[in-house]
Design a protein around this motif. Structure first.
Motif, PDB file in Angstrom:
ATOM      1  N   GLN A   1       0.837  -1.196   0.000  1.00  0.00           N
ATOM      2  CA  GLN A   1       0.000   0.000   0.000  1.00  0.00           C
ATOM      3  C   GLN A   1       0.871   1.244   0.000  1.00  0.00           C
ATOM      4  O   GLN A   1       2.002   1.228   0.503  1.00  0.00           O
ATOM      5  CB  GLN A   1      -0.880   0.071   1.255  1.00  0.00           C
TER       6      GLN A   1
ATOM      7  N   GLY B   1      -3.701   0.556  -3.268  1.00  0.00           N
ATOM      8  CA  GLY B   1      -3.407  -0.813  -2.872  1.00  0.00           C
ATOM      9  C   GLY B   1      -2.830  -1.553  -4.058  1.00  0.00           C
ATOM     10  O   GLY B   1      -3.248  -1.323  -5.206  1.00  0.00           O
TER      11      GLY B   1
ATOM     12  N   THR C   1      -7.707   0.383   2.198  1.00  0.00           N
ATOM     13  CA  THR C   1      -8.064   0.232   3.612  1.00  0.00           C
ATOM     14  C   THR C   1      -7.735  -1.150   4.164  1.00  0.00           C
ATOM     15  O   THR C   1      -8.072  -1.443   5.313  1.00  0.00           O
ATOM     16  CB  THR C   1      -9.559   0.517   3.809  1.00  0.00           C
ATOM     17  N   SER C   2      -7.103  -2.027   3.379  1.00  0.00           N
ATOM     18  CA  SER C   2      -6.693  -3.334   3.896  1.00  0.00           C
ATOM     19  C   SER C   2      -5.722  -3.145   5.055  1.00  0.00           C
ATOM     20  O   SER C   2      -4.990  -2.151   5.124  1.00  0.00           O
ATOM     21  CB  SER C   2      -6.029  -4.162   2.799  1.00  0.00           C
ATOM     22  N   LEU C   3      -5.703  -4.106   5.954  1.00  0.00           N
ATOM     23  CA  LEU C   3      -4.873  -4.003   7.148  1.00  0.00           C
ATOM     24  C   LEU C   3      -3.575  -4.780   6.987  1.00  0.00           C
ATOM     25  O   LEU C   3      -3.566  -5.893   6.465  1.00  0.00           O
ATOM     26  CB  LEU C   3      -5.631  -4.522   8.372  1.00  0.00           C
TER      27      LEU C   3
ATOM     28  N   GLU D   1      -7.373  -8.142   6.607  1.00  0.00           N
ATOM     29  CA  GLU D   1      -5.930  -8.193   6.835  1.00  0.00           C
ATOM     30  C   GLU D   1      -5.253  -9.033   5.751  1.00  0.00           C
ATOM     31  O   GLU D   1      -5.743 -10.100   5.369  1.00  0.00           O
ATOM     32  CB  GLU D   1      -5.631  -8.794   8.208  1.00  0.00           C
TER      33      GLU D   1
ATOM     34  N   SER E   1      -3.850   0.423   7.958  1.00  0.00           N
ATOM     35  CA  SER E   1      -3.694   0.683   6.529  1.00  0.00           C
ATOM     36  C   SER E   1      -2.780   1.881   6.381  1.00  0.00           C
ATOM     37  O   SER E   1      -2.582   2.665   7.319  1.00  0.00           O
ATOM     38  CB  SER E   1      -5.054   0.985   5.890  1.00  0.00           C
TER      39      SER E   1
ATOM     40  N   TYR F   1     -12.065   7.531   2.281  1.00  0.00           N
ATOM     41  CA  TYR F   1     -11.527   6.389   3.027  1.00  0.00           C
ATOM     42  C   TYR F   1     -11.641   6.573   4.532  1.00  0.00           C
ATOM     43  O   TYR F   1     -10.804   6.156   5.298  1.00  0.00           O
ATOM     44  CB  TYR F   1     -10.060   6.186   2.637  1.00  0.00           C
TER      45      TYR F   1
END
Length: 415
Positions: free
Chosen positions: A64, A78, A93-95, A254, A295, A414
């Motif tokens: 990211q 991403g 916004t992925s972890l 995640e 993120s 976001y």
């Protein structure tokens, strides 16, 4: 100050496990393809292309990038680069595990306690936590300031990193795996300090583990709940949370983590060989020194609390976050503040930190001209020949070449 390739390993783990590399879905035989999500305006193509090249060269499957200019989120991206369909698309916004970027979160929590009159930064950690100084009377001189600025007296080059030697701790104390923080403290308490507190700087994950326990003791809350209530919620951050050890315990959204190594699990005494990111260390013990998930978008949102007084930190706390330690500055003119490396440039304090543990490399920087960025990856430099630390210099070249900046703020997209 950027950590060397040798130091990157030591931030995350002590010794590299000497176990052969198994086949990994991150490096499947199918030719990898690149998929991107989010927004990268054409004016910032150089930053976006840098990331694409960086991950392709290093065969990194998930990454990211988020960038802020003058308080506005201007890029949120991403990246997925894999031939394995099991590797999910990476959203802005992925972890990701952020490893030692967690340290400025922990330091900010201590500063907030001081801001609210709950504790003095000159307080002695031995008094706060009831630590015995029987093995070394100098422990009585370890203050919260010194823990935050890595001048507490522990040097992993000499005594090892107590957060990464679980089997040694278990064997020494005669207790079963997994070991907990109380076991680590007992083990460390039986050994002398490596230098007089305040005499010099030596990076210490153990010191930040102690700070997490101080936060719990003083606040009467869990470390995670205090950070969420006092620091994250006031600035609208809802996704950040502490990570867990096993892949089966992953948070929603995640990413998976990959390492070139396997090792024996530290979660029990079975001796089972596991992927290094999933059982080679215990995330529960690493909460305050390296346990957060975030993120890149939320990292740059978090970094804004240090720009000006706000609902999380007041002006005094921000000044303290970047204060020079009693030992002064290093030969390159930088110093370690409270969870941040710091350097004075004309009209601005540049602050930055990296994070590294098996399966994670992360970088967060607040730079002059109102530019802040965060980049996160699900693999770190291990057996390859390409240096991961070049990211910061390459990014500096890219953003310095931007002639026109976007004006649209992507933060509402976001939130």
């Amino acid at each position: 100050m950027t950590l060397s390739r040798r130091d990157v390993f030591k931030v995350g783990a002590g010794l590299v496990p000497a176990v052969a590399l198994p086949s990994s879905p991150a490096y499947a035989a199918a030719a990898p393809t690149l998929t991107v999500t989010g927004t990268a305006p054409s004016q910032l193509a150089a930053l976006d292309n840098l990331m694409k090249t960086y991950i392709k060269q290093r065969n990194i499957s998930c990454a990211q990038l988020a960038a802020v200019k003058n308080g506005k989120l201007v890029l949120a991206r991403g990246y997925r680069y894999s031939g394995d369909t099991a590797v999910p698309a990476v959203q802005p916004t992925s972890l990701f595990r952020i490893a030692s970027l967690s340290k400025n979160i922990t330091a900010a929590a201590v500063l907030r306690l001081a801001q609210d009159g709950k504790v003095s930064l000159g307080a002695k950690v031995a008094d706060l936590l009831g630590l015995s100084a029987a093995a070394d009377s100098r422990l009585k001189n370890v203050t919260l300031w010194r823990l935050m600025q890595h001048t507490g007296g522990w040097d992993r080059d000499i005594s090892g990193d107590y957060l990464w030697v679980d089997p040694t701790v278990a064997a020494k104390l005669g207790v079963p795996l997994p070991v907990g923080k109380s076991d680590i403290i007992k083990y460390a308490g039986g050994r002398p300090l490596d230098f007089a507190p305040g005499a010099r700087m030596a990076y210490s994950n153990y010191g930040y583990m102690l700070l997490g326990l101080v936060i719990e003791k003083v606040s009467g809350q869990s470390y995670e709940s205090y950070v969420k209530q006092k620091l994250l919620a006031p600035v609208g951050i809802t996704r950040m949370r502490l990570g867990r050890t096993l892949k089966s315990q992953a948070a929603p959204g995640e990413v998976p983590y990959y390492s070139d190594y396997t090792t024996k699990t530290v979660l029990d005494a079975s001796g089972a060989v596991v992927p290094w990111p999933y059982g080679g260390f215990n995330m529960l013990n690493h909460d305050a020194n390296g346990g957060w998930l975030s993120s890149a978008v939320d990292l740059v949102r978090w970094a804004r609390i240090f720009d000006a007084a706000g609902p999380a930190l007041n002006a005094t706390s921000i000044t303290r976050a970047f204060a020079k330690p009693e030992i002064g500055v290093s030969t390159d003119g930088s110093w370690y503040g409270c969870g941040w490396y710091v350097r004075q440039v004309t009209g601005h304090l540049n602050t930055w930190h990296n994070g590294s543990m098996p399966g994670t490399y992360a970088y967060l920087a607040r730079l002059q001209q109102g530019f802040t960025y965060a980049a996160i990856f699900n693999h770190r430099e291990e057996t390859g020949t390409l240096d991961y630390d070049v990211l910061s210099s390459q990014m500096n070249t890219a953003w310095n070449g931007v002639t026109t900046w976007p004006t649209k703020d992507l933060f509402p997209t976001y939130f």
